[in-house]
Design an enzyme around this catalytic site. Structure first.
Site, PDB file in Angstrom:
ATOM      1  N   GLU A 110       0.355   4.391  10.320  1.00 19.93           N
ATOM      2  CA  GLU A 110       0.143   3.432  11.323  1.00 19.93           C
ATOM      3  C   GLU A 110       0.094   1.996  10.169  1.00 19.93           C
ATOM      4  OE1 GLU A 110      -3.305   3.376  14.111  1.00 19.93           O
ATOM      5  OE2 GLU A 110      -3.274   1.048  14.747  1.00 19.93           O
TER       6      GLU A 110
ATOM      7  N   ARG B  53      -8.965  19.176   8.337  1.00 13.61           N
ATOM      8  CA  ARG B  53     -10.169  20.363   8.708  1.00 13.61           C
ATOM      9  C   ARG B  53      -9.211  21.213   9.945  1.00 13.61           C
ATOM     10  NH1 ARG B  53     -11.796  15.387   9.809  1.00 13.61           N
ATOM     11  NH2 ARG B  53     -10.064  14.398  11.449  1.00 13.61           N
TER      12      ARG B  53
HETATM   13  P1  AMP Z   1      -1.764  11.802  14.247  1.00 14.67           P
HETATM   14  O1  AMP Z   1      -0.481  12.420  13.020  1.00 14.67           O
HETATM   15  O2  AMP Z   1      -1.589  10.757  14.439  1.00 14.67           O
HETATM   16  O3  AMP Z   1      -1.023  13.164  15.042  1.00 14.67           O
HETATM   17  O4  AMP Z   1      -2.823  12.380  13.775  1.00 14.67           O
HETATM   18  C1  AMP Z   1      -3.297  13.889  13.404  1.00 14.67           C
HETATM   19  C2  AMP Z   1      -4.103  13.335  11.847  1.00 14.67           C
HETATM   20  O5  AMP Z   1      -5.386  12.673  12.106  1.00 14.67           O
HETATM   21  C3  AMP Z   1      -5.189  14.764  12.474  1.00 14.67           C
HETATM   22  O6  AMP Z   1      -5.113  15.438  11.365  1.00 14.67           O
HETATM   23  C4  AMP Z   1      -6.840  14.369  12.961  1.00 14.67           C
HETATM   24  O7  AMP Z   1      -7.645  15.021  12.310  1.00 14.67           O
HETATM   25  C5  AMP Z   1      -6.581  13.031  11.988  1.00 14.67           C
HETATM   26  N1  AMP Z   1      -6.854  12.222  13.843  1.00 14.67           N
HETATM   27  C6  AMP Z   1      -5.905  11.150  14.250  1.00 14.67           C
HETATM   28  N2  AMP Z   1      -7.067  10.575  14.793  1.00 14.67           N
HETATM   29  C7  AMP Z   1      -8.032  11.624  15.037  1.00 14.67           C
HETATM   30  C8  AMP Z   1      -9.103  10.324  16.173  1.00 14.67           C
HETATM   31  N3  AMP Z   1      -9.093   9.955  17.422  1.00 14.67           N
HETATM   32  N4  AMP Z   1     -10.057  11.423  15.431  1.00 14.67           N
HETATM   33  C9  AMP Z   1     -10.268  12.605  14.700  1.00 14.67           C
HETATM   34  N5  AMP Z   1      -9.374  12.700  13.945  1.00 14.67           N
HETATM   35  C10 AMP Z   1      -8.013  12.232  13.943  1.00 14.67           C
END
Ligand code: AMP
Length: 174
Positions: free
Chosen positions: A100, A63
């Protein structure tokens, strides 16, 4: 601005338990489908980073591609995709990071950023910050200077911005 946040919040669709139980997925596709709202979101990013000498916009798969590529003209900066492993055809630089469960790898082309170029990293959502931190790492490995990371949505309760040693902005925080 307050109106924009209200309108984006009303447009984003919450999907419980996607892609796995316990995750509340923030679906931004209704924002993208709105021909009035999506340009207002792009304008928020553009106003924030115009005039800051950005050379390259790095969008994180997938995205981040949609937002980042749409900012090329406004910021007069070329677009670079940070892709999941095995997708880019030319020579790449890679970084692996923990999720995770398990791990993931992001890659960029080795010539995507020149030493000293000023880079803005864009994604739709900041959660734990692992993905964005890995992308900062990739940009630095190529000699780029990360001016900021920016997001449409930030899940503030996950403290993702604490993992990032660069300026962070988000249009809205949950
Ligand atoms: P993080 O590495 O945990 O910050 O996860 C970020 C990536 O995962 C981004 O590319 C987001 O598009 C996706 N992502 C993580 N959690 C969500 C969520 N609750 N809703 C939508 N996209 C998420």
């Amino acid at each position: 601005m307050a109106d924009l946040v209200t309108d984006v919040a009303a447009s984003i669709r919450d999907i419980p338990d996607f892609p796995k139980p316990g995750i509340l997925f923030k679906d931004i596709t209704p924002v993208l489908a709105d021909s009035k709202l999506f340009p207002r979101v792009l304008n928020w990013f553009a106003e924030k980073y115009r005039g800051q000498g950005i050379d390259r916009i790095v969008g994180i798969e997938s995205r981040g591609f949609i937002l980042g590529a749409a900012l090329v003209e406004a910021l007069d900066a070329g677009f670079v995709p940070a892709r999941k492993a095995g997708k880019l055809p030319f020579e790449t630089v890679s970084v692996s990071y923990d999720l995770e469960y398990g791990s993931a790898t992001l890659q960029m082309h080795v010539d995507a950023i020149q030493k000293g170029q000023r880079v803005l990293i864009v994604d739709d959502l900041l959660a734990t910050g692992g993905t964005a931190a890995a992308t900062v790492d990739l940009v630095r490995r190529l000699g780029g200077e990360v001016v900021a990371t920016t997001f449409m949505v930030e899940l503030g309760f996950l403290n993702g911005r604490k993992r990032l040693d660069v300026p962070v902005s988000s249009l809205m925080v949950y």
